[in-house]
Write a protein that holds these residues in place. Sequence first.
Motif, mmCIF file in Angstrom:
data_model
loop_
_atom_site.group_PDB
_atom_site.id
_atom_site.type_symbol
_atom_site.label_atom_id
_atom_site.label_comp_id
_atom_site.label_asym_id
_atom_site.label_seq_id
_atom_site.Cartn_x
_atom_site.Cartn_y
_atom_site.Cartn_z
ATOM 1 N N LEU A 1 75.159 0.286 63.133
ATOM 2 C CA LEU A 1 76.143 0.971 62.294
ATOM 3 C C LEU A 1 77.414 1.263 63.089
ATOM 4 O O LEU A 1 78.524 1.137 62.563
ATOM 5 N N GLY A 2 77.254 1.656 64.361
ATOM 6 C CA GLY A 2 78.433 1.897 65.183
ATOM 7 C C GLY A 2 79.252 0.632 65.377
ATOM 8 O O GLY A 2 80.494 0.667 65.323
ATOM 9 N N ALA A 3 78.565 -0.500 65.590
ATOM 10 C CA ALA A 3 79.270 -1.773 65.747
ATOM 11 C C ALA A 3 79.959 -2.171 64.443
ATOM 12 O O ALA A 3 81.079 -2.703 64.452
ATOM 13 N N LEU A 4 79.307 -1.894 63.311
ATOM 14 C CA LEU A 4 79.932 -2.183 62.016
ATOM 15 C C LEU A 4 81.173 -1.330 61.814
ATOM 16 O O LEU A 4 82.205 -1.823 61.324
ATOM 17 N N ALA A 5 81.118 -0.067 62.197
ATOM 18 C CA ALA A 5 82.290 0.799 62.071
ATOM 19 C C ALA A 5 83.453 0.261 62.901
ATOM 20 O O ALA A 5 84.615 0.234 62.443
ATOM 21 N N GLU A 6 83.165 -0.193 64.126
ATOM 22 C CA GLU A 6 84.224 -0.777 64.959
ATOM 23 C C GLU A 6 84.795 -2.041 64.310
ATOM 24 O O GLU A 6 86.004 -2.279 64.369
ATOM 25 N N LEU A 7 83.939 -2.833 63.713
ATOM 26 C CA LEU A 7 84.401 -4.050 63.034
ATOM 27 C C LEU A 7 85.300 -3.701 61.856
ATOM 28 O O LEU A 7 86.339 -4.362 61.630
ATOM 29 N N LEU A 8 84.953 -2.663 61.116
ATOM 30 C CA LEU A 8 85.764 -2.252 59.973
ATOM 31 C C LEU A 8 87.113 -1.679 60.413
ATOM 32 O O LEU A 8 88.082 -1.728 59.652
ATOM 33 N N ARG A 9 87.167 -1.139 61.615
ATOM 34 C CA ARG A 9 88.430 -0.593 62.121
ATOM 35 C C ARG A 9 89.358 -1.674 62.642
ATOM 36 O O ARG A 9 90.576 -1.468 62.744
ATOM 37 N N SER A 10 88.790 -2.811 62.980
ATOM 38 C CA SER A 10 89.611 -3.874 63.596
ATOM 39 C C SER A 10 90.477 -4.569 62.548
ATOM 40 O O SER A 10 90.137 -4.569 61.354
ATOM 41 N N PRO A 11 91.611 -5.159 62.954
ATOM 42 C CA PRO A 11 92.506 -5.827 62.001
ATOM 43 C C PRO A 11 91.810 -6.988 61.301
ATOM 44 O O PRO A 11 90.956 -7.651 61.860
ATOM 45 N N ALA B 1 85.439 -15.889 61.480
ATOM 46 C CA ALA B 1 85.467 -14.445 61.723
ATOM 47 C C ALA B 1 84.254 -13.796 61.051
ATOM 48 O O ALA B 1 83.720 -14.317 60.079
ATOM 49 N N PRO B 2 83.797 -12.658 61.568
ATOM 50 C CA PRO B 2 82.676 -11.968 60.918
ATOM 51 C C PRO B 2 83.004 -11.611 59.469
ATOM 52 O O PRO B 2 84.148 -11.299 59.137
ATOM 53 N N THR B 3 82.000 -11.692 58.624
ATOM 54 C CA THR B 3 82.136 -11.329 57.215
ATOM 55 C C THR B 3 81.234 -10.134 56.927
ATOM 56 O O THR B 3 80.082 -10.092 57.367
ATOM 57 N N VAL B 4 81.762 -9.165 56.193
ATOM 58 C CA VAL B 4 81.011 -7.968 55.817
ATOM 59 C C VAL B 4 81.030 -7.849 54.297
ATOM 60 O O VAL B 4 82.092 -7.941 53.675
ATOM 61 N N THR B 5 79.858 -7.654 53.706
ATOM 62 C CA THR B 5 79.787 -7.389 52.272
ATOM 63 C C THR B 5 78.991 -6.117 52.032
ATOM 64 O O THR B 5 78.089 -5.778 52.803
ATOM 65 N N LEU B 6 79.346 -5.412 50.967
ATOM 66 C CA LEU B 6 78.563 -4.276 50.499
ATOM 67 C C LEU B 6 77.716 -4.781 49.344
ATOM 68 O O LEU B 6 78.244 -5.298 48.356
ATOM 69 N N PHE B 7 76.412 -4.655 49.459
ATOM 70 C CA PHE B 7 75.470 -5.297 48.545
ATOM 71 C C PHE B 7 74.594 -4.242 47.883
ATOM 72 O O PHE B 7 74.039 -3.369 48.559
ATOM 73 N N LEU B 8 74.460 -4.331 46.565
ATOM 74 C CA LEU B 8 73.685 -3.362 45.792
ATOM 75 C C LEU B 8 72.660 -4.082 44.941
ATOM 76 O O LEU B 8 72.984 -5.042 44.244
#
Length: 249
Positions: free
Chosen positions: A239-249, A195-202
């Motif tokens: 960014l729009g695609a990332l927002a949709e990914l974050l909304r998905s289960p 599954a896609p993985t998302v990280t917030l990186f600083l």
Amino acid sequence: MGGQRVLAARRLLARTLDDTLPERDQVAAAHAVVAELGSPESLLELVTELASGAGDPEACAGLSYRHVLGFDKLLLVDSGPLHMLRAHVWHTGTDGTGREDIHNHRSTLASHVVRGRLCTELYEELPETGPGARVSAGIRAARFEETLAEGSADWLLAPAGPARLRLTHLGRYAAGSTYALPAHTLHRAWCDTDAPTVTLFLETGGRRRRHTDVFTAAGPHPAAVPKVPLNVPAYLDSLGALAELLRSP
């Protein structure tokens, strides 16, 4: 134009991250920031606002690109030389979900896994000669010094001789996990899920190192690796695609 969530993120970065702090405290502060901003709800609100054109999409697009390892690096908040807050998105079905080269960074870093799972390895460099050196010990690798090209964002890689490294830690970070590291720490990370993985990186800190160290056991690198920045429409679409990914289960 700054939106409400963008301005709140900037205030949190400015309030929490202090370049005069000792390194240990900088690492702890960076950890706290990405943990707070990286909750799925908080990040979704920030990304949705940015996708609508808030912030500085032209400047952020110019510093966003598809990494050579196959994941997207999307700059969300740029506070000049002090703080850069990014979303990293690993997609399924790409050739770039393998392990990175072992490397360090120019400044303190922190990463929060928003969804999916990330694996990390930490390393130390072993002496080639002298007391305690063993010919058979460690992982043999080629060392490079990586700098940024003047006038572009391309990576420049200069050979710096052979090296030997030893694995010191292996970690797996599920969604909701956070880690932070000093700039000099040798490490690599990769996504090991379908599954896609998302990280917030600083990356944070004004006292940035002039170069980073890159180690590879896969043979020589090219002298330069180009970065191809996104244009503004592609950045906003990502960014729009990332927002949709974050909304998905």
